[in-house]
Design a protein around this motif. Structure first.
Motif, PDB file in Angstrom:
ATOM      1  N   GLY A 260       4.395   5.380  -5.691  1.00 49.40           N
ATOM      2  CA  GLY A 260       5.404   5.777  -4.715  1.00 49.40           C
ATOM      3  C   GLY A 260       5.107   5.319  -3.309  1.00 49.40           C
ATOM      4  O   GLY A 260       5.983   5.417  -2.438  1.00 49.40           O
ATOM      5  N   ALA A 261       3.912   4.828  -3.031  1.00 48.80           N
ATOM      6  CA  ALA A 261       3.568   4.390  -1.682  1.00 48.80           C
ATOM      7  C   ALA A 261       4.076   2.980  -1.432  1.00 48.80           C
ATOM      8  O   ALA A 261       4.536   2.269  -2.331  1.00 48.80           O
ATOM      9  N   ASP A 262       3.981   2.581  -0.188  1.00 47.01           N
ATOM     10  CA  ASP A 262       4.342   1.210   0.164  1.00 47.01           C
ATOM     11  C   ASP A 262       3.407   0.244  -0.580  1.00 47.01           C
ATOM     12  O   ASP A 262       2.197   0.502  -0.687  1.00 47.01           O
ATOM     13  N   PRO A 263       3.922  -0.842  -1.115  1.00 45.85           N
ATOM     14  CA  PRO A 263       3.065  -1.746  -1.900  1.00 45.85           C
ATOM     15  C   PRO A 263       1.851  -2.253  -1.137  1.00 45.85           C
ATOM     16  O   PRO A 263       0.738  -2.320  -1.683  1.00 45.85           O
ATOM     17  N   HIS A 264       2.022  -2.621   0.128  1.00 48.64           N
ATOM     18  CA  HIS A 264       0.886  -3.124   0.899  1.00 48.64           C
ATOM     19  C   HIS A 264      -0.115  -2.007   1.203  1.00 48.64           C
ATOM     20  O   HIS A 264      -1.332  -2.233   1.163  1.00 48.64           O
ATOM     21  N   ALA A 265       0.386  -0.810   1.483  1.00 46.58           N
ATOM     22  CA  ALA A 265      -0.527   0.313   1.699  1.00 46.58           C
ATOM     23  C   ALA A 265      -1.288   0.652   0.422  1.00 46.58           C
ATOM     24  O   ALA A 265      -2.480   0.994   0.467  1.00 46.58           O
ATOM     25  N   ALA A 266      -0.627   0.539  -0.734  1.00 47.90           N
ATOM     26  CA  ALA A 266      -1.309   0.782  -2.006  1.00 47.90           C
ATOM     27  C   ALA A 266      -2.404  -0.254  -2.236  1.00 47.90           C
ATOM     28  O   ALA A 266      -3.496   0.078  -2.735  1.00 47.90           O
ATOM     29  N   SER A 267      -2.164  -1.497  -1.870  1.00 44.90           N
ATOM     30  CA  SER A 267      -3.192  -2.536  -2.005  1.00 44.90           C
ATOM     31  C   SER A 267      -4.386  -2.240  -1.114  1.00 44.90           C
ATOM     32  O   SER A 267      -5.548  -2.361  -1.534  1.00 44.90           O
ATOM     33  N   VAL A 268      -4.126  -1.841   0.129  1.00 44.70           N
ATOM     34  CA  VAL A 268      -5.215  -1.543   1.053  1.00 44.70           C
ATOM     35  C   VAL A 268      -6.025  -0.351   0.568  1.00 44.70           C
ATOM     36  O   VAL A 268      -7.269  -0.377   0.558  1.00 44.70           O
ATOM     37  N   GLY A 269      -5.351   0.707   0.151  1.00 44.35           N
ATOM     38  CA  GLY A 269      -6.057   1.907  -0.303  1.00 44.35           C
ATOM     39  C   GLY A 269      -6.866   1.672  -1.565  1.00 44.35           C
ATOM     40  O   GLY A 269      -8.016   2.130  -1.664  1.00 44.35           O
ATOM     41  N   ALA A 270      -6.316   0.970  -2.548  1.00 46.32           N
ATOM     42  CA  ALA A 270      -7.046   0.711  -3.788  1.00 46.32           C
ATOM     43  C   ALA A 270      -8.268  -0.163  -3.533  1.00 46.32           C
ATOM     44  O   ALA A 270      -9.349   0.075  -4.093  1.00 46.32           O
ATOM     45  N   ALA A 271      -8.118  -1.199  -2.680  1.00 47.83           N
ATOM     46  CA  ALA A 271      -9.265  -2.050  -2.369  1.00 47.83           C
ATOM     47  C   ALA A 271     -10.331  -1.277  -1.605  1.00 47.83           C
ATOM     48  O   ALA A 271     -11.545  -1.457  -1.840  1.00 47.83           O
ATOM     49  N   ALA A 272      -9.935  -0.396  -0.710  1.00 52.68           N
ATOM     50  CA  ALA A 272     -10.903   0.400   0.045  1.00 52.68           C
ATOM     51  C   ALA A 272     -11.674   1.336  -0.881  1.00 52.68           C
ATOM     52  O   ALA A 272     -12.894   1.505  -0.719  1.00 52.68           O
TER      53      ALA A 272
END
Length: 363
Positions: A260-272
């Protein structure tokens, strides 16, 4: 008239003679005081020397008052032999540790099973009951996080594939972490709740993600309650099972936050999260490891944010996701978990716990 003597009261007149009663009649006519009276209470009688404590230690207690007790024949020799006989204590069980024999822990007995858990044994031996998952589960978490980070910008349906794996590991790992295995009904119910939340977000879209996630969460709490009410276990077991089922369902459903999050924010959070968990597994002191983990996640957020267009906001997303991931990592390390726990809850809980932070900070 004839003068008769006056028959009045004569204080000097002797009373008529009483009939002579027998011995038995006197026994019933006279009150026999054998208990303690006012005289015996106010005037202390002369007491004989009391016998030693060894002679009276084993005298049986009588229900009669002291004045009515029958004479007791004491045998000093026999009582002294009993007093001098030492009390024999059973030897400790073979193979028991030094802490088990003194603390009452040991093998199964006639009174019940006194088995010591791994956490209790660790505390008795002065060791920590916390075992961290280690590098192998951290690498699996990093791999799953990278899959989420790569799949998020592509398509929500592609992102759903690694997300389903994350939710399955979360449901199974939470039950095993709480010592409930096999719990097929609870695991299946929690996993179905996660699938329902994923389907609701895919149908309603990212804009309606809060309602699509909270709706299945409330329904699955009600289903968990109904499932435990149908159980025939004792009330404590049913309450424990209800809490575990609700928690597993909630963790598996809130992992849908990546979807449900923004796709780019999901990428940043998962990588972090992937970087933070791998850095946490490095052989460093706890305080230094936590600091290095948060700093590494912040740097990864800045790097991935620069590639995805999030910019410097990626630092905030990375730091928030790292803090939540470390909390999930700590929960998976509690109370001597098994190797199965490390490869389920140890892999999934950091990512599942970071999903709400990624969704909130990504907005």
């Amino acid at each position: 008239m004839t003068n008769q003597p006056y028959e009045g009261y004569d204080p000097y007149q002797q009373p008529p003679a009483q009939p002579q009663w027998g011995y038995e009649e006197q026994q019933y006519a006279t009150q026999q005081w054998q208990g303690q009276t006012w005289d015996t209470q106010t005037h202390a009688p002369v007491q004989a020397a009391q016998p030693p404590a060894a002679e009276t230690a084993y005298l049986p207690q009588s229900a009669y008052p002291p004045a009515q007790q029958p004479p007791v024949q004491q045998q000093p020799g026999h009582v002294q032999q009993q007093a001098q006989q030492p009390v024999q204590t059973p030897p400790p069980a073979p193979g028991a540790g030094p802490g088990e024999s003194g603390s009452g822990y040991g093998p199964a007995t006639l009174a019940g099973n006194a088995r010591v858990t791994d956490a209790q044994r660790a505390r008795l031996e002065g060791r920590s009951p916390i075992i961290e998952p280690g590098m192998q589960p951290a690498l699996l978490t990093g791999l799953l996080g990278l899959l989420l980070a790569v799949a998020a910008p592509v398509s929500p349906y592609v992102l759903a594939l690694p997300l389903v794996v994350l939710q399955a590991l979360t449901a199974a790992g939470w039950f095993r972490l709480n010592g409930m295995w096999p719990a097929r009904q609870g695991i299946a119910l929690a996993f179905l709740g996660a699938l329902a939340a994923d389907a609701a977000v895919l149908v309603a879209g990212r804009d309606q993600a809060p309602a699509a996630i909270l709706g299945p969460l409330g329904i699955w709490v009600l289903l968990s309650l109904v499932l435990q009410l149908r159980s025939h276990a004792d009330p404590d077991t049913r309450m424990y099972g209800l809490m575990a089922t609700v928690a597993a369902s909630a963790l598996a459903i809130i992992a849908t936050g990546f979807l449900g999050a923004d796709p780019h924010a999901a990428s940043v959070g998962a990588a972090a999260v992937a970087v933070a968990v791998v850095a946490r597994a490095l052989p460093l002191p706890t305080v230094a490891s936590v600091a290095v983990s948060v700093l590494a996640a912040t740097g990864a957020g800045i790097a991935v944010g620069g590639m995805t267009g999030v910019g410097t906001k990626g630092a905030l997303i990375g730091a928030g996701a790292a803090v939540c991931a470390l909390a999930g990592h700590r929960a998976a390390s509690y109370d001597y978990p098994s190797r199965f726990v490390h490869f389920t809850a140890g892999v999934a809980l950091p990512l599942a716990a970071a999903a709400p932070a990624v969704w909130i900070l990504g907005r």
